[in-house]
Each structure stands twice: as structure tokens, then as C-alpha cells.
Design a protein around this motif. Structure first.
Motif, PDB file in Angstrom:
ATOM      1  N   MET A 151       3.945   2.234   1.882  1.00  0.00           N
ATOM      2  CA  MET A 151       5.313   2.763   2.038  1.00  0.00           C
ATOM      3  C   MET A 151       5.367   3.809   3.153  1.00  0.00           C
ATOM      4  SD  MET A 151       6.347   2.833  -2.031  1.00  0.00           S
ATOM      5  CE  MET A 151       7.310   4.275  -1.857  1.00  0.00           C
ATOM      6  N   ALA A 152       4.321   4.626   3.289  1.00  0.00           N
ATOM      7  CA  ALA A 152       4.298   5.633   4.351  1.00  0.00           C
ATOM      8  C   ALA A 152       4.259   4.965   5.724  1.00  0.00           C
ATOM      9  CB  ALA A 152       3.096   6.558   4.165  1.00  0.00           C
ATOM     10  N   LYS A 153       3.437   3.919   5.861  1.00  0.00           N
ATOM     11  CA  LYS A 153       3.384   3.196   7.132  1.00  0.00           C
ATOM     12  C   LYS A 153       4.729   2.555   7.459  1.00  0.00           C
ATOM     13  CE  LYS A 153      -1.503   2.084   7.066  1.00  0.00           C
ATOM     14  NZ  LYS A 153      -2.495   1.019   6.941  1.00  0.00           N
ATOM     15  N   ALA A 154       5.367   1.957   6.449  1.00  0.00           N
ATOM     16  CA  ALA A 154       6.666   1.338   6.669  1.00  0.00           C
ATOM     17  C   ALA A 154       7.686   2.378   7.126  1.00  0.00           C
ATOM     18  CB  ALA A 154       7.147   0.646   5.395  1.00  0.00           C
ATOM     19  N   GLU A 155       7.641   3.559   6.532  1.00  0.00           N
ATOM     20  CA  GLU A 155       8.570   4.627   6.921  1.00  0.00           C
ATOM     21  C   GLU A 155       8.305   5.085   8.350  1.00  0.00           C
ATOM     22  OE1 GLU A 155      11.644   7.454   6.741  1.00  0.00           O
ATOM     23  OE2 GLU A 155      11.235   5.623   5.604  1.00  0.00           O
ATOM     24  N   ARG A 207       6.730   1.978  18.375  1.00  0.00           N
ATOM     25  CA  ARG A 207       5.275   2.073  18.232  1.00  0.00           C
ATOM     26  C   ARG A 207       4.675   0.708  17.954  1.00  0.00           C
ATOM     27  NH1 ARG A 207       2.595   7.396  15.956  1.00  0.00           N
ATOM     28  NH2 ARG A 207       0.752   6.132  16.064  1.00  0.00           N
ATOM     29  N   GLU A 208       3.458   0.514  18.412  1.00  0.00           N
ATOM     30  CA  GLU A 208       2.769  -0.752  18.156  1.00  0.00           C
ATOM     31  C   GLU A 208       2.275  -0.781  16.719  1.00  0.00           C
ATOM     32  OE1 GLU A 208      -0.295  -1.634  20.936  1.00  0.00           O
ATOM     33  OE2 GLU A 208       0.879  -0.903  22.620  1.00  0.00           O
ATOM     34  N   ARG A 230      -3.969   1.448  -7.235  1.00  0.00           N
ATOM     35  CA  ARG A 230      -2.796   0.654  -6.831  1.00  0.00           C
ATOM     36  C   ARG A 230      -1.684   1.564  -6.340  1.00  0.00           C
ATOM     37  NH1 ARG A 230      -4.195  -2.166 -11.414  1.00  0.00           N
ATOM     38  NH2 ARG A 230      -2.616  -1.107 -12.650  1.00  0.00           N
ATOM     39  N   GLU A 231      -1.461   2.667  -7.049  1.00  0.00           N
ATOM     40  CA  GLU A 231      -0.411   3.608  -6.668  1.00  0.00           C
ATOM     41  C   GLU A 231      -0.692   4.223  -5.290  1.00  0.00           C
ATOM     42  OE1 GLU A 231       1.149   7.881  -8.296  1.00  0.00           O
ATOM     43  OE2 GLU A 231       0.636   6.379  -9.795  1.00  0.00           O
ATOM     44  N   MET A 232      -1.953   4.599  -5.042  1.00  0.00           N
ATOM     45  CA  MET A 232      -2.302   5.176  -3.741  1.00  0.00           C
ATOM     46  C   MET A 232      -2.157   4.140  -2.625  1.00  0.00           C
ATOM     47  SD  MET A 232      -2.874   8.346  -4.047  1.00  0.00           S
ATOM     48  CE  MET A 232      -3.602   8.660  -2.464  1.00  0.00           C
ATOM     49  N   HIS A 233      -2.536   2.902  -2.903  1.00  0.00           N
ATOM     50  CA  HIS A 233      -2.384   1.836  -1.905  1.00  0.00           C
ATOM     51  C   HIS A 233      -0.910   1.637  -1.561  1.00  0.00           C
ATOM     52  CE1 HIS A 233      -3.023  -1.870   0.281  1.00  0.00           C
ATOM     53  NE2 HIS A 233      -2.080  -2.414  -0.454  1.00  0.00           N
ATOM     54  N   MET A 234      -0.075   1.566  -2.579  1.00  0.00           N
ATOM     55  CA  MET A 234       1.357   1.363  -2.343  1.00  0.00           C
ATOM     56  C   MET A 234       1.963   2.556  -1.611  1.00  0.00           C
ATOM     57  SD  MET A 234       2.065  -1.636  -3.123  1.00  0.00           S
ATOM     58  CE  MET A 234       3.784  -1.459  -2.728  1.00  0.00           C
ATOM     59  N   SER A 235       1.495   3.763  -1.909  1.00  0.00           N
ATOM     60  CA  SER A 235       1.992   4.944  -1.198  1.00  0.00           C
ATOM     61  C   SER A 235       1.665   4.845   0.284  1.00  0.00           C
ATOM     62  CB  SER A 235       1.379   6.218  -1.784  1.00  0.00           C
ATOM     63  OG  SER A 235       1.821   6.429  -3.087  1.00  0.00           O
ATOM     64  N   GLY A 236       0.459   4.375   0.595  1.00  0.00           N
ATOM     65  CA  GLY A 236       0.073   4.211   1.990  1.00  0.00           C
ATOM     66  C   GLY A 236       0.909   3.160   2.693  1.00  0.00           C
TER      67      GLY A 236
END
Length: 63
Positions: free
Chosen positions: A43-47, A55-56, A35-41
């Protein structure tokens, strides 16, 4: 002065002998890390989209 060269008798690729068994994660710890790794991903995409708004959005089907 002497040109003494010290050489190790141990192989440079040799691993230290460990008698301890590795610590195994519990199923709940594994789920928590997933779950933590999923949320990190997420959040990284959102950033990235915040920094580069032109970007598309990636196609969610490609993930």
C-alpha cells in the motif's frame, strides 16, 4: 538556599528488574503480522506511485 545535589544510587543504564516472562507470539500471530507488514509495504508503494506518477516502477527482482 543550599546547593544540595541529589544523586541516584542506581545506574542510569540499569534496567528494571522484571520477573514476568515475555509474551511469545503464536505461529498464527506471527503469520498474521507478516501478512499485515507485507500489505502495508504494498500500500505504501502504491501511494508513492500515486503521488509521483512519473517515477519508474522498481524492478521486482531487486527486492
Amino acid at each position: 538556599m543550599s546547593n544540595l545535589v541529589l544523586e541516584s544510587s542506581a545506574s542510569p543504564k540499569a534496567k528494571p528488574d522484571t520477573s514476568e516472562k515475555p509474551y511469545l507470539l503464536t505461529p498464527s500471530e506471527i503469520d498474521s503480522l507478516r501478512r499485515e507488514m507485507h500489505m502495508s509495504g504494498v500500500m505504501a508503494k502504491a501511494e508513492l506511485f500515486r503521488r509521483y506518477p512519473n517515477r519508474e516502477m522498481p524492478d521486482p527482482k531487486r527486492q
